[in-house]
Enzyme design. Structure first.
Site, PDB file in Angstrom:
ATOM      1  N   GLU A 162       0.859  -1.198   0.000  1.00  0.00           N
ATOM      2  CA  GLU A 162       0.000   0.000   0.000  1.00  0.00           C
ATOM      3  C   GLU A 162       0.888   1.238   0.000  1.00  0.00           C
ATOM      4  OE1 GLU A 162      -1.534   0.556   4.278  1.00  0.00           O
ATOM      5  OE2 GLU A 162      -0.392  -1.299   4.306  1.00  0.00           O
ATOM      6  N   LYS A 182       2.821   4.577   0.993  1.00  0.00           N
ATOM      7  CA  LYS A 182       3.290   5.198   2.234  1.00  0.00           C
ATOM      8  C   LYS A 182       2.946   6.683   2.124  1.00  0.00           C
ATOM      9  CE  LYS A 182       7.309   5.495   5.276  1.00  0.00           C
ATOM     10  NZ  LYS A 182       7.300   6.909   5.587  1.00  0.00           N
ATOM     11  N   ASP A 187       2.741  10.542   2.937  1.00  0.00           N
ATOM     12  CA  ASP A 187       3.669  11.467   3.566  1.00  0.00           C
ATOM     13  C   ASP A 187       2.910  12.507   4.381  1.00  0.00           C
ATOM     14  OD1 ASP A 187       6.059  12.517   4.271  1.00  0.00           O
ATOM     15  OD2 ASP A 187       6.422  13.556   2.381  1.00  0.00           O
ATOM     16  N   TYR A 242      -4.545   2.656   8.545  1.00  0.00           N
ATOM     17  CA  TYR A 242      -3.779   1.540   7.999  1.00  0.00           C
ATOM     18  C   TYR A 242      -3.205   0.582   9.044  1.00  0.00           C
ATOM     19  CZ  TYR A 242      -0.087   4.987   8.908  1.00  0.00           C
ATOM     20  OH  TYR A 242       0.708   5.921   9.490  1.00  0.00           O
ATOM     21  N   LYS A 261      11.049   2.825  -0.487  1.00  0.00           N
ATOM     22  CA  LYS A 261      10.984   4.257  -0.796  1.00  0.00           C
ATOM     23  C   LYS A 261      11.145   4.504  -2.293  1.00  0.00           C
ATOM     24  CE  LYS A 261      11.825   7.158   2.110  1.00  0.00           C
ATOM     25  NZ  LYS A 261      11.319   8.075   3.121  1.00  0.00           N
ATOM     26  N   CYS A 287      27.836  45.215  -9.656  1.00  0.00           N
ATOM     27  CA  CYS A 287      26.464  44.832  -9.973  1.00  0.00           C
ATOM     28  C   CYS A 287      26.297  44.693 -11.491  1.00  0.00           C
ATOM     29  CB  CYS A 287      25.518  45.900  -9.432  1.00  0.00           C
ATOM     30  SG  CYS A 287      23.827  45.676  -9.986  1.00  0.00           S
ATOM     31  N   CYS A 335      23.792  47.674 -12.792  1.00  0.00           N
ATOM     32  CA  CYS A 335      24.110  49.110 -12.815  1.00  0.00           C
ATOM     33  C   CYS A 335      25.604  49.399 -12.740  1.00  0.00           C
ATOM     34  CB  CYS A 335      23.391  49.831 -11.689  1.00  0.00           C
ATOM     35  SG  CYS A 335      24.063  49.480 -10.058  1.00  0.00           S
ATOM     36  N   CYS A 391      24.432  44.937  -4.131  1.00  0.00           N
ATOM     37  CA  CYS A 391      24.709  46.093  -4.975  1.00  0.00           C
ATOM     38  C   CYS A 391      24.616  47.368  -4.136  1.00  0.00           C
ATOM     39  CB  CYS A 391      23.675  46.146  -6.099  1.00  0.00           C
ATOM     40  SG  CYS A 391      23.674  47.707  -6.968  1.00  0.00           S
ATOM     41  N   CYS A 405      20.229  51.809  -9.408  1.00  0.00           N
ATOM     42  CA  CYS A 405      20.161  50.442  -9.920  1.00  0.00           C
ATOM     43  C   CYS A 405      18.738  50.113 -10.386  1.00  0.00           C
ATOM     44  CB  CYS A 405      20.598  49.454  -8.851  1.00  0.00           C
ATOM     45  SG  CYS A 405      20.659  47.774  -9.483  1.00  0.00           S
TER      46      CYS A 405
HETATM   47  S1  IVH Z   1       2.561   1.151   9.065  1.00  0.00           S
HETATM   48  C1  IVH Z   1       3.710  -1.055  12.458  1.00  0.00           C
HETATM   49  N1  IVH Z   1       1.569   2.031   6.810  1.00  0.00           N
HETATM   50  O1  IVH Z   1       5.392   5.854   7.986  1.00  0.00           O
HETATM   51  C2  IVH Z   1       3.996  -0.163  11.350  1.00  0.00           C
HETATM   52  N2  IVH Z   1       2.945   3.475   8.082  1.00  0.00           N
HETATM   53  O2  IVH Z   1       8.138   5.213   8.732  1.00  0.00           O
HETATM   54  C3  IVH Z   1       3.430   1.168  11.556  1.00  0.00           C
HETATM   55  N3  IVH Z   1       3.194   5.695   7.114  1.00  0.00           N
HETATM   56  O3  IVH Z   1       5.044   6.400  11.414  1.00  0.00           O
HETATM   57  C4  IVH Z   1       3.390   1.975  10.351  1.00  0.00           C
HETATM   58  N4  IVH Z   1       1.916   5.375   5.360  1.00  0.00           N
HETATM   59  O4  IVH Z   1       3.634   7.758   9.847  1.00  0.00           O
HETATM   60  C5  IVH Z   1       2.339   2.308   7.869  1.00  0.00           C
HETATM   61  N5  IVH Z   1       0.582   2.742   4.832  1.00  0.00           N
HETATM   62  C6  IVH Z   1       1.344   2.983   5.882  1.00  0.00           C
HETATM   63  C7  IVH Z   1       1.948   4.223   6.069  1.00  0.00           C
HETATM   64  C8  IVH Z   1       2.752   4.439   7.183  1.00  0.00           C
HETATM   65  C9  IVH Z   1       2.663   6.242   6.018  1.00  0.00           C
HETATM   66  C10 IVH Z   1       4.124   6.401   8.023  1.00  0.00           C
HETATM   67  C11 IVH Z   1       3.700   6.398   9.458  1.00  0.00           C
HETATM   68  C12 IVH Z   1       4.832   5.770  10.195  1.00  0.00           C
HETATM   69  C13 IVH Z   1       5.962   5.972   9.262  1.00  0.00           C
HETATM   70  C14 IVH Z   1       7.010   4.940   9.473  1.00  0.00           C
END
Ligand code: IVH
Length: 735
Positions: free
Chosen positions: A125, A127, A129, A237, A325, A430, A433, A454, A460
């Site tokens: 799934e 991640k 931000d 999640y 990542k 500058c 000028c 400047c 200028c």
């Molecule tokens: S699971 C037991 N799932 O990533 C594991 N974390 O680097 C707990 N995060 O603190 C995290 N999307 O803030 C999980 N789909 C996702 C996530 C996720 C973002 C963040 C979360 C966590 C950090 C860890």
């Protein structure tokens, strides 16, 4: 920053570096988690963390008590009540390559080796931000919500979380455990972020850097209605403490969350093999730019909860999950030339012009080089500077764009440097000028400013508009009807280039009329476009008669004899604000005397032999005066200005002894001999307090034509009311 390969570090070098990394990473954690203001990119942060891990892997005995690998995040900030998480909020191990993912799966296979036919499944799934939050539900009711904090103790932000529509106040459906802490990510969409930025720009509010930091800031508001206005979102999640597993697998648990009323990522899948996981990673990567919110990787988790439990945890991280990542988007290109841009405040800003290259779907052709020291890689004392790079014209460079962030140079590929590449010579004049460009010494720290500036001040072109705006601004000449908007208009139309031109505008009346008319036309056209309606009876530009112009020209003429201190301030000499301008006016009494001393001081080897010692005036101001009056190019501009404007010689005012000193004065109605702000400044100089409304504390009301309700209040309260002439006589200014 050149790094030794980990393999060739000695033990003492390793210990030294681990110590430095622990301190640096702790500082970056603090900036990220506590201040929501990171100073390095995620990729750079990850590189530091990786280096730390690599050194620790080679020297396990050197792992420090305060090692970043033993910590999660930063301690909670003050201000909110602390919440101890019943089950810690963990962080995730990271994978950067397909091989890292294969290693993760292989570690699992080995761990469960005894169970040869075990069928391990995984979820994959996005991640997100954002910020993680933990939401405690008791009997289906949301009772408390907290930030992650340091993983063990977070902050109680229940009231703020309750404003998020994606977070149910009561769970829907049925079958939820008696107590469960739902965990997930709070985030802000790009659309919401842009809307907030626009609202803020319209009202002169703060600038917002990126959606993540803004979401963080929004969550930590003292006033929940502010959080509510930010329209944050939430994806569930994971979970922490619970009285019963939601389901036997990760995947089904998250499906349950959906039934209970949470939003869950639509991009979550269950997979069996590394190939499926990597394929899904690429699918998510492809959709990344169209999701409308930031994600920075894909999280893989073991699906079966019993296997998760068996595999367990290392410090701060589950063994059964990993974050794959996305690579920071990088590309290689060459520096074709380095241009210097002059900002509106005179700062010389170097920009590298690159051979165009696509990074993350966007063509990058320019990248800022910040300042002189950055380009050299060291400061004027020869000390290497942090983040400095020795970049030269012809160099091959690696550039990077992470998410929405502006491109930056990551490194110079030294192997590809042309043999004839020479260190870049930062100009000392500058480019706009031709005036000298200097680096000032900060009087307090004794350090040289990293920016070169400047000294062209009045002449200028790059700084011209800003200077003109300053010239007519409130504390300066304060010309009624001539604000920043009109200055921009006249400047762009070529009608006003320097301050002196303001006073000859009258001679160019037809052109001024045209410029104003064209702006009106343009504004009408925009309104029309926005409303979809067309205007009837469009009159031609020439037909329009701008009566307002007479008023404007009269206001300009009214300022031909400004007070000396205002005039000095209006010149916009660096470091000379209103107070210093007043000190100089008092000291030198006439503009001619200030110019004479200024020029002599500029010529003198030691300025102190010429410039008198004046309380409150130090070397910063003296040097600024030297730069200004020593620059011959300013002479013409100043001469032209003084042909139009004759600042009044400064006459000492007796402030403490003045008749109005200590009195509270209110001005009302229109004043005819001076502007409102001039009247206010004058009264204040004489020791009076100027108030906006009449109350029992008011001593005196100065009323002009058109005075309304204030006059009535004054007479009801029996307060003395005088007219403008009486006021001027009373303060010794008129007759
Ligand atoms: S699971 C037991 N799932 O990533 C594991 N974390 O680097 C707990 N995060 O603190 C995290 N999307 O803030 C999980 N789909 C996702 C996530 C996720 C973002 C963040 C979360 C966590 C950090 C860890």
């Amino acid at each position: 920053m050149s790094e030794k390969p980990v393999e060739s570090l000695s033990e003492s070098e390793a210990a030294e570096e681990l110590k430095r990394l622990a301190a640096d990473i702790a500082e970056h954690d603090r900036r990220y988690h506590t201040e929501d203001a990171p100073t390095i990119s995620d990729a750079e942060y990850d590189a530091l963390a990786r280096r730390n891990l690599a050194i620790e892997a080679r020297f396990p005995d050197l792992v420090r008590e305060d090692s970043p690998s033993r910590r999660v995040g930063a301690p909670p900030a003050e201000g909110f009540a602390k919440v101890r998480h019943a089950v810690p909020m963990l962080s995730l191990a990271k994978a950067y390559t397909d091989q890292d993912v294969a290693d993760f799966i292989e570690r699992g296979r080995r761990f469960f080796d005894r169970d040869k036919d075990l069928d391990i499944a995984f979820t994959a799934e996005p991640k997100i931000d954002g910020l993680s939050a933990s939401l405690r539900y008791e009997n289906g009711v949301f009772v408390q919500g907290a930030t992650r904090g340091d993983g063990t103790v977070g902050e109680d932000i229940t009231a703020n979380l309750k404003t998020i529509a994606d977070i149910p106040k009561k769970l829907q459906g049925s079958g939820w455990p008696e107590v469960i802490e739902i965990r997930g990510e709070v985030y802000m969409t790009y659309a919401e972020f842009e809307a907030l930025k626009q609202r803020s720009a319209a009202t002169g509010g703060q600038d917002y850097v990126n959606p993540r930091n803004t979401a963080a800031g929004s969550l930590r508001q003292k006033d929940p209605s502010v959080t509510a206005s930010r329209n944050l979102k939430f994806f569930a999640y994971a979970w922490g403490y619970t009285t019963a597993d939601p389901a036997p697998t990760q995947y089904d648990s998250v499906q349950k969350f959906k039934e209970w009323g949470f939003k869950v990522s639509p991009l979550m899948v269950r997979a069996k093999s590394i190939d499926e996981l990597i394929a899904h990673y690429h699918r998510i990567e492809e959709q990344r730019s169209s999701l409308g919110y930031d994600i920075d990787g894909v999280v893989y988790k073991v699906d079966q909860l019993d296997l998760q439990r068996r595999w367990g945890f290392v410090t701060g991280e589950p063994r059964w999950a990993v974050a794959h990542k996305f690579p920071a988007e990088q590309a290689m290109t060459t520096v074709e030339k380095i241009d210097i841009q002059v900002g509106r405040t005179g700062t010389l800003a170097p920009v590298a012009r690159l051979a165009p290259v696509t990074v993350g779907g966007v063509v990058v052709e320019n990248v800022t080089l910040h300042n002189e020291d950055y380009i050299k890689g060291f400061d004027s004392n020869g000390q290497p500077i942090r983040d400095g790079i020795d970049v030269r014209i012809g160099d091959t460079v690696v550039i990077q764009r992470a998410g929405d962030v502006i491109p930056q140079i990551v490194s110079v590929v030294i192997d590809k440097r042309p043999a004839d590449a020479v260190p870049y010579e930062f100009p000392h004049t500058c480019p706009v000028c031709g005036s000298p460009a200097t680096r000032e010494i900060n009087e307090k720290t004794g350090k040289e400013d990293s920016r070169r500036r400047c000294t062209g001040e009045l002449i200028c072109a790059a700084q011209a508009v800003e200077r003109l705006r300053h010239f007519v601004s409130r504390g300066a000449l304060d010309i009624e009807g001539l604000g920043a908007e009109n200055i921009d208009l006249f400047f762009n139309a070529g009608l006003v280039k320097t301050a002196a031109d303001i006073f000859t505008l009258k001679d160019r009346r037809p052109a001024v009329t045209r410029a104003l008319a064209e702006r009106r036309e343009e504004q009408a056209r925009l309104r029309e476009e926005a409303s979809g309606k067309t205007r009837k009876n469009v009159r031609s530009v020439e037909e329009r008669n701008y009566q307002g112009l007479d008023k404007l020209f009269a206001a300009i003429d009214a300022r031909r004899e400004p007070e000396l201190d205002r005039f000095i301030f209006a010149l916009g000499i660096r470091h000379i604000g209103e107070t210093t301008a007043a000190v100089l006016a008092r000291q030198f009494s006439t503009i001619e005397e200030l110019i004479r001393i200024g020029k002599e001081t500029a010529k003198a080897e030691d300025p102190h032999t010429v410039f008198p010692s004046i309380n409150g005036i130090g070397d910063t101001v003296i040097n600024a005066l030297r730069d200004f009056f020593g620059n011959e190019r300013n002479d013409d501009v100043l001469d032209a200005l003084l042909a139009q404007v004759h600042p009044k010689p400064y006459v000492m005012e007796i402030s403490a002894g003045s008749e109005v000193s200590g009195k509270t004065v209110v001005f009302t109605g229109s004043l005819e001999k001076m502007t409102r702000s001039e009247a206010k400044a004058m009264a204040e100089r004489l020791g009076a307090k100027v108030a906006g409304s009449v109350s029992a504390k008011t001593d005196l009301v100065v009323a002009g034509p058109g005075a309304g309700s204030k006059l009535k209040v004054a007479s009801d309260l029996g307060i003395e009311v005088i007219d403008e002439d009486t006021w001027l006589r009373r303060i010794g200014r008129g007759g």
